[in-house]
Design a protein around this motif. Structure first.
Motif, short mmCIF file in Angstrom:
data_model
loop_
_atom_site.label_atom_id
_atom_site.label_comp_id
_atom_site.label_asym_id
_atom_site.label_seq_id
_atom_site.Cartn_x
_atom_site.Cartn_y
_atom_site.Cartn_z
N LYS A 141 -7.24 2.78 -0.72
CA LYS A 141 -6.76 2.06 -1.95
C LYS A 141 -5.18 2.43 -2.45
O LYS A 141 -4.65 1.48 -2.02
CB LYS A 141 -7.37 1.11 -3.08
N THR A 142 -5.29 3.50 -2.49
CA THR A 142 -4.10 4.13 -3.02
C THR A 142 -3.06 4.19 -1.94
O THR A 142 -2.11 4.02 -1.65
CB THR A 142 -4.13 5.82 -3.75
N SER A 193 -1.23 1.09 -1.16
CA SER A 193 -0.73 0.49 -2.09
C SER A 193 0.74 1.47 -1.93
O SER A 193 1.85 0.50 -2.39
CB SER A 193 -1.06 0.62 -3.83
N LYS A 231 4.55 -0.17 -1.09
CA LYS A 231 5.63 -0.31 -1.47
C LYS A 231 6.93 0.73 -0.65
O LYS A 231 7.80 -0.03 -1.35
CB LYS A 231 5.03 0.71 -2.50
#
Length: 93
Positions: free
Chosen positions: A47-48, A51, A55
């Motif tokens: 997930k990290t 993300s 970005k």
């Protein structure tokens, strides 16, 4: 007749524009997902990573080289295997 053609053309462009933007985002999602899978990330680490990847600005060639080199070292690749991995990694968008 010309008066109807111009608004129709503009309307067509406006309708098709979101499809083009979605394709770029989809490509970025595919790329980040493939990278996360290649690194065998799961759970919170995935997930990290996703993300941050979504970005992130497009990587420069130098950034790509660092990332690919670190991944190859993490996988303990040597010789021809490493060359093949680095080549395919650096060709990714």
């Amino acid at each position: 007749m010309k008066m109807l053609t111009v608004p129709a053309l503009v309307l067509g462009l406006l309708i098709s524009a979101p499809g083009v933007a979605a394709t770029a985002q989809q490509e970025k999602m595919k790329s980040c997902n493939a990278d996360a899978t290649g690194q065998s990330l799961k759970g919170d680490a995935r997930k990290t990573f996703m993300s941050q990847c979504l970005k992130a600005k497009p990587a420069t060639q130098q950034d790509k080289m660092k990332t690919c080199n670190a991944d190859a070292s993490g996988k303990a690749l040597k010789g021809d295997e490493r060359k093949a991995y680095m080549s395919s990694c650096l060709k990714k968008k």
